[in-house]
Scaffold this motif. Structure first.
Motif, PDB file in Angstrom:
ATOM      1  N   PHE A  27     -57.987  30.775  40.422  1.00 37.05           N
ATOM      2  CA  PHE A  27     -58.302  30.672  41.851  1.00 37.05           C
ATOM      3  C   PHE A  27     -57.107  30.121  42.614  1.00 37.05           C
ATOM      4  N   CYS A  28     -56.792  30.792  43.686  1.00 36.86           N
ATOM      5  CA  CYS A  28     -55.798  30.307  44.626  1.00 36.86           C
ATOM      6  C   CYS A  28     -56.530  29.546  45.729  1.00 36.86           C
ATOM      7  N   ALA A  29     -55.946  28.480  46.242  1.00 41.07           N
ATOM      8  CA  ALA A  29     -56.605  27.696  47.280  1.00 41.07           C
ATOM      9  C   ALA A  29     -55.584  27.203  48.292  1.00 41.07           C
ATOM     10  N   ALA A  30     -56.032  27.082  49.531  1.00 40.19           N
ATOM     11  CA  ALA A  30     -55.195  26.559  50.604  1.00 40.19           C
ATOM     12  C   ALA A  30     -55.898  25.369  51.228  1.00 40.19           C
ATOM     13  N   ALA A  58     -60.984  31.857  61.433  1.00 44.99           N
ATOM     14  CA  ALA A  58     -61.122  30.990  60.259  1.00 44.99           C
ATOM     15  C   ALA A  58     -60.024  31.312  59.257  1.00 44.99           C
ATOM     16  N   GLN A  59     -59.664  30.283  58.520  1.00 53.10           N
ATOM     17  CA  GLN A  59     -58.632  30.492  57.507  1.00 53.10           C
ATOM     18  C   GLN A  59     -59.229  31.300  56.357  1.00 53.10           C
ATOM     19  N   SER A  60     -58.368  31.970  55.631  1.00 50.93           N
ATOM     20  CA  SER A  60     -58.855  32.697  54.471  1.00 50.93           C
ATOM     21  C   SER A  60     -57.762  32.798  53.434  1.00 50.93           C
ATOM     22  N   VAL A  61     -58.199  32.994  52.217  1.00 56.14           N
ATOM     23  CA  VAL A  61     -57.293  33.188  51.095  1.00 56.14           C
ATOM     24  C   VAL A  61     -57.710  34.469  50.386  1.00 56.14           C
ATOM     25  N   SER A  62     -56.756  35.345  50.153  1.00 58.11           N
ATOM     26  CA  SER A  62     -57.055  36.622  49.520  1.00 58.11           C
ATOM     27  C   SER A  62     -56.387  36.727  48.163  1.00 58.11           C
ATOM     28  N   GLN A  63     -57.157  37.127  47.182  1.00 52.59           N
ATOM     29  CA  GLN A  63     -56.611  37.425  45.875  1.00 52.59           C
ATOM     30  C   GLN A  63     -56.894  38.896  45.600  1.00 52.59           C
ATOM     31  N   HIS A  64     -55.857  39.657  45.434  1.00 54.37           N
ATOM     32  CA  HIS A  64     -56.009  41.110  45.417  1.00 54.37           C
ATOM     33  C   HIS A  64     -56.433  41.636  44.066  1.00 54.37           C
ATOM     34  N   ASN A  65     -56.074  40.942  43.007  1.00 56.85           N
ATOM     35  CA  ASN A  65     -56.431  41.375  41.667  1.00 56.85           C
ATOM     36  C   ASN A  65     -57.736  40.709  41.276  1.00 56.85           C
ATOM     37  N   GLU A 118     -45.936  29.215  36.768  1.00 56.83           N
ATOM     38  CA  GLU A 118     -45.155  28.890  37.944  1.00 56.83           C
ATOM     39  C   GLU A 118     -45.659  29.728  39.112  1.00 56.83           C
ATOM     40  N   ALA A 119     -45.317  29.306  40.316  1.00 57.63           N
ATOM     41  CA  ALA A 119     -45.721  30.047  41.506  1.00 57.63           C
ATOM     42  C   ALA A 119     -44.610  29.969  42.533  1.00 57.63           C
ATOM     43  N   GLU A 120     -44.501  31.022  43.322  1.00 56.10           N
ATOM     44  CA  GLU A 120     -43.470  31.076  44.354  1.00 56.10           C
ATOM     45  C   GLU A 120     -44.109  31.184  45.725  1.00 56.10           C
ATOM     46  N   PHE A 121     -43.733  30.265  46.597  1.00 52.12           N
ATOM     47  CA  PHE A 121     -44.198  30.267  47.976  1.00 52.12           C
ATOM     48  C   PHE A 121     -43.219  31.073  48.812  1.00 52.12           C
ATOM     49  N   ILE A 122     -43.713  32.130  49.445  1.00 45.99           N
ATOM     50  CA  ILE A 122     -42.886  32.928  50.342  1.00 45.99           C
ATOM     51  C   ILE A 122     -43.521  32.853  51.721  1.00 45.99           C
ATOM     52  N   LYS A 123     -42.952  32.025  52.574  1.00 41.42           N
ATOM     53  CA  LYS A 123     -43.555  31.744  53.878  1.00 41.42           C
ATOM     54  C   LYS A 123     -43.656  32.996  54.736  1.00 41.42           C
ATOM     55  N   SER A 124     -42.631  33.838  54.697  1.00 40.86           N
ATOM     56  CA  SER A 124     -42.614  35.019  55.552  1.00 40.86           C
ATOM     57  C   SER A 124     -43.699  36.019  55.175  1.00 40.86           C
ATOM     58  N   LYS A 125     -44.151  35.940  53.939  1.00 40.73           N
ATOM     59  CA  LYS A 125     -45.186  36.858  53.461  1.00 40.73           C
ATOM     60  C   LYS A 125     -46.550  36.165  53.335  1.00 40.73           C
ATOM     61  N   TYR A 180     -52.539  33.885  52.104  1.00 38.43           N
ATOM     62  CA  TYR A 180     -53.366  33.024  52.951  1.00 38.43           C
ATOM     63  C   TYR A 180     -53.129  33.405  54.402  1.00 38.43           C
ATOM     64  N   SER A 181     -54.060  33.028  55.247  1.00 36.46           N
ATOM     65  CA  SER A 181     -54.003  33.515  56.630  1.00 36.46           C
ATOM     66  C   SER A 181     -53.502  32.478  57.622  1.00 36.46           C
ATOM     67  N   TYR A 182     -53.395  31.233  57.250  1.00 37.20           N
ATOM     68  CA  TYR A 182     -53.077  30.178  58.203  1.00 37.20           C
ATOM     69  C   TYR A 182     -51.592  30.118  58.495  1.00 37.20           C
ATOM     70  N   GLY A 183     -51.224  30.031  59.756  1.00 35.36           N
ATOM     71  CA  GLY A 183     -49.819  30.050  60.135  1.00 35.36           C
ATOM     72  C   GLY A 183     -49.166  28.694  60.240  1.00 35.36           C
ATOM     73  N   GLY A 184     -49.940  27.632  60.202  1.00 39.86           N
ATOM     74  CA  GLY A 184     -49.386  26.286  60.318  1.00 39.86           C
ATOM     75  C   GLY A 184     -49.078  25.690  58.961  1.00 39.86           C
ATOM     76  N   THR A 185     -49.000  24.385  58.941  1.00 38.44           N
ATOM     77  CA  THR A 185     -48.710  23.688  57.691  1.00 38.44           C
ATOM     78  C   THR A 185     -49.886  23.831  56.729  1.00 38.44           C
ATOM     79  N   VAL A 186     -49.579  24.230  55.529  1.00 31.60           N
ATOM     80  CA  VAL A 186     -50.636  24.459  54.553  1.00 31.60           C
ATOM     81  C   VAL A 186     -50.157  24.005  53.183  1.00 31.60           C
ATOM     82  N   ASN A 187     -51.038  23.412  52.438  1.00 31.67           N
ATOM     83  CA  ASN A 187     -50.766  23.064  51.047  1.00 31.67           C
ATOM     84  C   ASN A 187     -51.453  24.096  50.173  1.00 31.67           C
TER      85      ASN A 187
END
Lengths: 111, 111
Positions: free
Chosen positions: B90-93, B1-8, B64-71, B25-32
């Motif tokens: 809240f972060c959401a995918a 299952a997909q998941s989203v983690s917020q560490h703080n 602002e937010a930065e998307f880093i695909k490799s991470k 986030y845990s999903y490796g495919g296309t994600v918004n």
């Protein structure tokens, strides 16, 4: 007024009773969602609906039933409420480009 | 299952301090990806969203937010916070027809 509304805003019920939470949106959005918000879990998707008469399970559907006979309404029913269903419930609709609009929430307490 | 983690889970800052909230986030495919904010007593509101293109996205209120695909990350930033930024974030995918939310980060800004 345009927007998304939920009723009731607060509800206390007893274990075993049936409870229905209402959600109404005025934008004619196709997609609607029900979430529950619990401390330590964030928001978890219960059910969603892609259009009238089309519904599907989310992450935590057990104990809940939904219907969508009209585009603007998306009621959520707890068929036999349990204490574990004490939560804040949010309804949302989705407009263009996946943007969700949330209602004000219903705080449900099951005693 | 997909998941989203917020560490703080809970962040406390003084006014004018810089903010960075982590989201993975845990999903490796296309994600918004999205960041939502919930001010005390209010419903969730969209801060910003990322679908494709420039990995640095700007939202409302100076966020602002930065998307880093490799991470698999989508961290939220603000150079200088204000007392009015006190809220839950809240972060959401979004993948397919479902949304997955993180557990949220409570931000308290001290005047």
């Amino acid at each position: 007024d345009a927007g998304i509304t939920q009723s009731p805003r607060y509800k206390i019920t007893e274990t075993g009773r049936q409870v229905t939470l209402m959600c109404h949106q005025t934008w004619s959005h196709s997609y609607m969602f029900w979430y529950r918000q619990d401390l330590g879990h964030g928001l978890r998707l219960i059910y969603y609906s892609a259009a009238a008469d089309i519904t599907d399970k989310g992450e935590v559907p057990d104990g809940y039933v939904v219907s969508r006979s009209k585009t603007e309404n998306f009621p959520l029913t707890l068929e036999s409420a349990t204490r574990s269903q004490t939560s804040v419930y949010f309804c949302a609709s989705m407009g263009h480009i996946y943007e969700q609009y949330f209602g004000p929430g219903t705080r449900l307490t099951v005693t | 299952a997909q998941s989203v983690s917020q560490h703080n889970h809970h962040v406390i800052l003084s006014e004018a301090a810089s903010l960075e909230l982590g989201c993975n986030y845990s999903y490796g495919g296309t994600v918004n990806l999205f960041w939502y904010v919930q001010y005390p007593g209010q419903h969730l509101q969209l801060l910003l969203k990322y679908f494709s293109g420039d990995p640095l996205v700007k939202g409302i209120k100076g966020f602002e937010a930065e998307f880093i695909k490799s991470k698999f990350s989508f961290n939220l930033r603000k150079p200088s916070v204000q007392w009015s930024d006190t809220a839950e974030y809240f972060c959401a995918a979004h993948t397919g027809n479902q949304f997955y939310f993180g557990t949220g980060t409570s931000l308290t800004v001290i005047p």
